[in-house]
Enzyme design. Structure first.
Site, PDB file in Angstrom:
ATOM      1  N   LYS A  56       8.404  39.643 -16.419  1.00  0.00           N
ATOM      2  CA  LYS A  56       9.746  40.222 -16.336  1.00  0.00           C
ATOM      3  C   LYS A  56      10.284  40.250 -14.909  1.00  0.00           C
ATOM      4  O   LYS A  56      11.475  40.446 -14.711  1.00  0.00           O
ATOM      5  CB  LYS A  56       9.751  41.611 -16.952  1.00  0.00           C
ATOM      6  CG  LYS A  56       9.509  41.554 -18.459  1.00  0.00           C
ATOM      7  CD  LYS A  56       9.718  42.885 -19.125  1.00  0.00           C
ATOM      8  CE  LYS A  56       9.624  42.793 -20.636  1.00  0.00           C
ATOM      9  NZ  LYS A  56       8.225  42.657 -21.100  1.00  0.00           N
TER      10      LYS A  56
HETATM   11  C1  LIG Z   1       7.940  42.358 -22.395  1.00  0.00           C
HETATM   12  C2  LIG Z   1       6.606  41.758 -22.590  1.00  0.00           C
HETATM   13  C3  LIG Z   1       6.335  40.888 -23.650  1.00  0.00           C
HETATM   14  C4  LIG Z   1       7.371  40.578 -24.702  1.00  0.00           C
HETATM   15  O1  LIG Z   1       8.429  39.792 -24.205  1.00  0.00           O
HETATM   16  P1  LIG Z   1       9.776  39.646 -25.050  1.00  0.00           P
HETATM   17  O2  LIG Z   1      10.660  38.796 -24.235  1.00  0.00           O
HETATM   18  O3  LIG Z   1      10.317  41.035 -25.225  1.00  0.00           O
HETATM   19  O4  LIG Z   1       9.407  39.051 -26.349  1.00  0.00           O
HETATM   20  C5  LIG Z   1       5.095  40.308 -23.738  1.00  0.00           C
HETATM   21  N1  LIG Z   1       4.126  40.586 -22.833  1.00  0.00           N
HETATM   22  C6  LIG Z   1       4.326  41.424 -21.806  1.00  0.00           C
HETATM   23  C7  LIG Z   1       3.214  41.692 -20.866  1.00  0.00           C
HETATM   24  C8  LIG Z   1       5.574  42.029 -21.645  1.00  0.00           C
HETATM   25  O5  LIG Z   1       5.776  42.854 -20.621  1.00  0.00           O
END
Ligand SMILES: *Cc1c(COP(=O)(O)O)cnc(C)c1O
Length: 434
Positions: A107
């Protein structure tokens, strides 16, 4: 370029409005009105291009009508300050490590891009922006760190009490300054609903400029397509069909992969891998899409029962459910399967996966097992295993060393307030904080 709402293709807005509003007034998600296809010459050059050069070309194709060359370069340089290596785990299976950024989860890419783009678009505005975020863990830390000390922006983070790992919580609650944290007596979906309701509330919107940095925001979502291009550029076996497995919760990451595919990247099949919050795999197996209450698991950043980006994925396939089901294969796994996979891979290869990456690995293994051996596979490793140290240590019987930049968050002091799971309480808090 204009952006339309998935609920009404005739409702179109500018880049600035799409980014600042986050969610369309009819609750739809914004989508680019056309998706550029990258030229053949780009794919020929890709293997010798740097991550940044790939970024300039792809972001230029998507945002070139609205931003000049220098702005595009600034955005990409600000975002891609860390690498995303493709690591071979087993024969024909690679891990795309997306956790080398400041908060050790994928993210960071979207959050860094989003904060930079928002501050560019807000230049010259008198009003302060309030960024509202609902988080199941990693969004909070990435957004808080991405927006920390950005002038003219206040960040308000809602997270479910007791559902976020200690380390994740420390990564956003210890910053202070323009980052304000609220622990909600409920689940992630409750936090997400309160944030959505705030965007739709007339009184709030008349009084302040609210925006979202969740993966519903195109400024978080779109830049995630970059590492799919980069992964393919570094893949040795380009002669085989490529399957990419995306461990998913809110489905922004998978959507960004499909965007890259629509731009011409030769990905043969996507695997949508989830924990037992299985709404999308169930849909892919033929059931209707039906939101469910979320259930807690050891891959807690994917505990999402009503995935926001589902209608964006459908839109990317021209709202053709049959096509969607043909192009994306769905699998779900419980905590026991996940733990077993983490153990097996460590014992056989020495590679330590975090619980989210392990769900992605499992989806990929299952897909490849059912299909002829002409596939090569990549799973996204979405977080550093150290972010989930207590689970990882327990499952693997090890004492994982924390990377220094993760360990340093632990020394900070948590600053947060409690918030009832009630929109009226949230609204009065926002009105008071004006
Ligand atoms: C947010 C997150 C996900 C999921 O991602 P999405 O885009 O919401 O499907 C998977 N793994 C981790 C470690 C995350 O922080």
């Amino acid at each position: 370029m204009q952006y339309y709402s998935t609920n009404n293709p005739d409702h179109k807005v500018s880049l600035k409005e799409a980014v600042i509003k986050g969610l369309a007034p009819d609750q739809g998600l914004y989508m680019p009105e056309s998706i550029p296809e990258m030229p053949v010459s780009f794919f020929e050059k890709l293997p010798s291009m740097s991550f940044q050069e790939i970024g300039y070309a792809v972001i230029g194709a998507l945002f070139g009508e609205d931003l000049n060359e220098e702005q595009i370069k600034d955005l990409v340089d600000h975002t891609l300050i860390f690498d995303a290596p493709l690591v071979k785990v087993e024969e024909g299976i690679y891990s795309l490590e997306l956790f080398h950024g400041p908060t050790l989860a994928f993210k960071d890419f979207g959050a860094r891009f989003c904060s930079k783009l928002m501050s560019m678009l807000m230049e010259g505005e008198q009003r302060k922006v309030k960024v509202l975020v609902a988080t199941s863990g990693d969004t909070g830390s990435a957004v808080a760190n991405g927006f920390y000390n950005v002038p003219g922006v206040e960040v308000i983070i809602l997270y479910p009490k007791g559902k976020v790992s200690e380390l994740q919580e420390k990564q956003f609650t210890t910053l202070g300054g323009n980052i304000h944290c609220f622990e909600v007596d409920g689940m992630f979906d409750d936090c997400q609903r309160m944030v959505k309701d705030a965007f739709l509330d007339k009184e709030l919107n008349d009084n302040m400029l609210l925006t979202s940095a969740n993966s519903i925001n195109i400024a978080r979502w779109i830049p995630q397509c970059l590492y799919y291009f980069y992964a393919w550029s570094r893949l040795p076996e380009k002669n085989k069909k490529l399957a990419i497995s995306v461990p998913s919760g809110n489905f922004g990451n998978l959507g960004a992969g499909i965007l890259a595919q629509r731009m011409g990247l030769p990905i043969h099949t996507f695997v949508a891998s989830t924990n037992i919050n299985r709404v999308v795999p169930d849909f892919l197996h033929g059931l209707d899409f039906k939101a469910m209450p979320s259930v807690s698991t050891i891959s807690n950043s994917m505990d999402v029962g009503n995935p926001s980006n589902f209608f964006r994925l459908l839109a990317l396939y021209g709202n053709d459910e049959a096509l969607f089901r043909e192009k994306v294969k769905g699998f779900y796994f419980d905590d026991e399967d996940t733990a077993k996979a983490m153990k097996k891979v460590m014992e056989e290869t020495g590679y330590v996966m975090d619980p989210h990456g392990a769900v992605g690995y499992l989806g990929l293994r299952n897909f490849i097992k059912m299909n002829p051996s002409d596939f090569v596979g990549i799973f996204l490793e979405t977080a550093h295993p150290g972010k989930f140290k207590s689970v990882v240590d327990k499952v693997l019987g090890i004492d994982l060393e924390l990377p220094a930049r993760l360990a340093q968050f632990l020394n900070g002091e948590k600053k947060y307030e409690e918030l009832k799971n009630d929109f009226a309480a949230f609204k009065s808090l926002l009105l008071k904080s004006r």
